[in-house]
Motif scaffolding. Structure first.
Motif, PDB file in Angstrom:
ATOM      1  N   PHE A 271       0.803  -1.226   0.000  1.00 42.64           N
ATOM      2  CA  PHE A 271       0.000   0.000   0.000  1.00 42.64           C
ATOM      3  C   PHE A 271       0.838   1.280   0.000  1.00 42.64           C
ATOM      4  CE2 PHE A 271      -3.012  -3.190   1.417  1.00 42.64           C
ATOM      5  CZ  PHE A 271      -4.085  -2.897   0.598  1.00 42.64           C
ATOM      6  N   THR A 272       2.057   1.216   0.468  1.00 43.39           N
ATOM      7  CA  THR A 272       2.863   2.441   0.501  1.00 43.39           C
ATOM      8  C   THR A 272       3.912   2.510  -0.620  1.00 43.39           C
ATOM      9  OG1 THR A 272       4.399   1.473   2.106  1.00 43.39           O
ATOM     10  CG2 THR A 272       2.576   2.780   2.973  1.00 43.39           C
ATOM     11  N   ASP A 273       4.351   1.362  -1.114  1.00 47.28           N
ATOM     12  CA  ASP A 273       5.452   1.356  -2.081  1.00 47.28           C
ATOM     13  C   ASP A 273       5.043   1.127  -3.531  1.00 47.28           C
ATOM     14  OD1 ASP A 273       7.427   1.804  -0.140  1.00 47.28           O
ATOM     15  OD2 ASP A 273       7.467  -0.322   0.377  1.00 47.28           O
ATOM     16  N   TYR A 274       3.905   0.499  -3.757  1.00 48.72           N
ATOM     17  CA  TYR A 274       3.493   0.187  -5.138  1.00 48.72           C
ATOM     18  C   TYR A 274       2.823   1.384  -5.771  1.00 48.72           C
ATOM     19  CZ  TYR A 274       1.132  -1.889  -9.107  1.00 48.72           C
ATOM     20  OH  TYR A 274       0.691  -2.152 -10.375  1.00 48.72           O
ATOM     21  N   PRO A 275       3.188   1.802  -6.931  1.00 48.41           N
ATOM     22  CA  PRO A 275       4.360   1.502  -7.738  1.00 48.41           C
ATOM     23  C   PRO A 275       5.477   2.519  -7.546  1.00 48.41           C
ATOM     24  CG  PRO A 275       2.809   2.717  -9.086  1.00 48.41           C
ATOM     25  CD  PRO A 275       2.205   2.595  -7.687  1.00 48.41           C
ATOM     26  N   TYR A 276       5.263   3.463  -6.625  1.00 51.06           N
ATOM     27  CA  TYR A 276       6.143   4.628  -6.496  1.00 51.06           C
ATOM     28  C   TYR A 276       7.594   4.297  -6.154  1.00 51.06           C
ATOM     29  CZ  TYR A 276       1.445   6.497  -6.036  1.00 51.06           C
ATOM     30  OH  TYR A 276       0.120   6.780  -6.233  1.00 51.06           O
ATOM     31  N   ASN A 277       7.824   3.324  -5.334  1.00 49.08           N
ATOM     32  CA  ASN A 277       9.178   3.000  -4.885  1.00 49.08           C
ATOM     33  C   ASN A 277       9.734   1.752  -5.549  1.00 49.08           C
ATOM     34  OD1 ASN A 277       9.184   5.190  -3.111  1.00 49.08           O
ATOM     35  ND2 ASN A 277       8.173   3.998  -1.530  1.00 49.08           N
ATOM     36  N   MET A 278       9.208   1.445  -6.712  1.00 49.50           N
ATOM     37  CA  MET A 278       9.638   0.253  -7.436  1.00 49.50           C
ATOM     38  C   MET A 278      10.130   0.652  -8.822  1.00 49.50           C
ATOM     39  SD  MET A 278       6.318  -2.041  -6.349  1.00 49.50           S
ATOM     40  CE  MET A 278       6.699  -3.412  -7.420  1.00 49.50           C
ATOM     41  N   THR A 279      11.026  -0.168  -9.370  1.00 52.10           N
ATOM     42  CA  THR A 279      11.479   0.084 -10.742  1.00 52.10           C
ATOM     43  C   THR A 279      10.371  -0.321 -11.706  1.00 52.10           C
ATOM     44  OG1 THR A 279      12.439  -2.120 -11.061  1.00 52.10           O
ATOM     45  CG2 THR A 279      13.872  -0.424 -10.063  1.00 52.10           C
TER      46      THR A 279
ATOM     47  N   ILE B 241       6.714  -7.034 -13.447  1.00 50.08           N
ATOM     48  CA  ILE B 241       6.686  -8.391 -12.878  1.00 50.08           C
ATOM     49  C   ILE B 241       5.529  -8.516 -11.898  1.00 50.08           C
ATOM     50  CG2 ILE B 241       7.907 -10.016 -11.374  1.00 50.08           C
ATOM     51  CD1 ILE B 241      10.537  -8.888 -12.613  1.00 50.08           C
ATOM     52  N   PHE B 242       5.393  -7.510 -11.031  1.00 49.98           N
ATOM     53  CA  PHE B 242       4.320  -7.545 -10.034  1.00 49.98           C
ATOM     54  C   PHE B 242       2.956  -7.611 -10.718  1.00 49.98           C
ATOM     55  CE2 PHE B 242       1.159  -5.947  -7.184  1.00 49.98           C
ATOM     56  CZ  PHE B 242       1.499  -6.539  -5.975  1.00 49.98           C
ATOM     57  N   ASP B 243       2.748  -6.772 -11.717  1.00 51.08           N
ATOM     58  CA  ASP B 243       1.459  -6.736 -12.427  1.00 51.08           C
ATOM     59  C   ASP B 243       1.147  -8.071 -13.108  1.00 51.08           C
ATOM     60  OD1 ASP B 243       1.218  -4.146 -11.594  1.00 51.08           O
ATOM     61  OD2 ASP B 243       1.558  -3.255 -13.573  1.00 51.08           O
ATOM     62  N   LYS B 244       2.160  -8.690 -13.679  1.00 52.96           N
ATOM     63  CA  LYS B 244       1.964  -9.967 -14.363  1.00 52.96           C
ATOM     64  C   LYS B 244       1.560 -11.061 -13.373  1.00 52.96           C
ATOM     65  CE  LYS B 244       4.362 -13.416 -17.089  1.00 52.96           C
ATOM     66  NZ  LYS B 244       5.679 -13.917 -17.454  1.00 52.96           N
ATOM     67  N   GLU B 245       2.210 -11.070 -12.206  1.00 50.52           N
ATOM     68  CA  GLU B 245       1.957 -12.127 -11.222  1.00 50.52           C
ATOM     69  C   GLU B 245       0.757 -11.826 -10.321  1.00 50.52           C
ATOM     70  OE1 GLU B 245       5.492 -13.148  -9.065  1.00 50.52           O
ATOM     71  OE2 GLU B 245       6.625 -13.529 -10.900  1.00 50.52           O
TER      72      GLU B 245
ATOM     73  N   ALA C 273      -2.894  -5.264  -9.542  1.00 57.09           N
ATOM     74  CA  ALA C 273      -2.613  -4.333 -10.641  1.00 57.09           C
ATOM     75  C   ALA C 273      -3.877  -3.568 -11.015  1.00 57.09           C
ATOM     76  CB  ALA C 273      -2.062  -5.093 -11.847  1.00 57.09           C
ATOM     77  N   ASP C 274      -5.003  -4.274 -11.071  1.00 54.75           N
ATOM     78  CA  ASP C 274      -6.283  -3.620 -11.375  1.00 54.75           C
ATOM     79  C   ASP C 274      -6.723  -2.719 -10.217  1.00 54.75           C
ATOM     80  OD1 ASP C 274      -8.655  -3.286 -13.081  1.00 54.75           O
ATOM     81  OD2 ASP C 274      -9.672  -4.289 -11.406  1.00 54.75           O
ATOM     82  N   PHE C 275      -6.511  -3.182  -9.003  1.00 54.44           N
ATOM     83  CA  PHE C 275      -6.900  -2.422  -7.812  1.00 54.44           C
ATOM     84  C   PHE C 275      -6.183  -1.062  -7.767  1.00 54.44           C
ATOM     85  CE2 PHE C 275      -6.535  -1.307  -3.301  1.00 54.44           C
ATOM     86  CZ  PHE C 275      -7.824  -1.533  -2.844  1.00 54.44           C
ATOM     87  N   PHE C 276      -4.925  -1.046  -8.150  1.00 55.94           N
ATOM     88  CA  PHE C 276      -4.122   0.169  -8.087  1.00 55.94           C
ATOM     89  C   PHE C 276      -3.921   0.850  -9.442  1.00 55.94           C
ATOM     90  CE2 PHE C 276      -2.308  -2.053  -4.267  1.00 55.94           C
ATOM     91  CZ  PHE C 276      -2.752  -1.139  -3.332  1.00 55.94           C
ATOM     92  N   LYS C 277      -4.747   0.539 -10.423  1.00 55.91           N
ATOM     93  CA  LYS C 277      -4.539   1.079 -11.767  1.00 55.91           C
ATOM     94  C   LYS C 277      -4.540   2.618 -11.807  1.00 55.91           C
ATOM     95  CE  LYS C 277      -9.367   0.477 -12.889  1.00 55.91           C
ATOM     96  NZ  LYS C 277     -10.286  -0.501 -13.445  1.00 55.91           N
TER      97      LYS C 277
END
Length: 97
Positions: free
Chosen positions: A66-74, A80-84, A89-93
């Motif tokens: 909730f705090t890092d996706y996607p801001y603190n990720m490459t 990779i996260f969205d695929k798995e 991914a839909d929740f945070f679109k």
């Protein structure tokens, strides 16, 4: 307790950083990791904190969903996260625009 001279501010900051890093390393060592699917890249952290979703790609650096996706990720980690995890991914679109 370690006492430092007032003139050694840089040493104090370095010591604080080492202590913080050591605490994070210890926290990582104490976590139980699991994969939702055997072929996944992402490791989820098994913890008892209700509503806390933590995951890692290397079992060293832990992300909070909730705090890092996607801001603190490459961008590669996000892909990779969205695929798995298509549900999340839909929740945070709305965060990606």
């Amino acid at each position: 307790m370690i006492k430092l001279k007032k003139s050694s501010r840089k040493s104090k900051e370095t010591l604080t950083h080492r202590k913080t890093t050591k605490i994070k390393e210890l926290a990582v060592m104490q976590n139980d990791f699991y994969k939702q699917n055997d072929n996944d890249t992402i490791w989820w952290v098994d913890n008892d904190n209700y509503g806390e979703h933590e995951f890692s790609f290397d079992r060293k650096k832990i992300y909070n969903l909730f705090t890092d996706y996607p801001y603190n990720m490459t961008s590669e980690e996000v892909a990779i996260f969205d695929k798995e995890n298509p549900y999340w991914a839909d929740f945070f679109k709305d965060r990606k625009n």
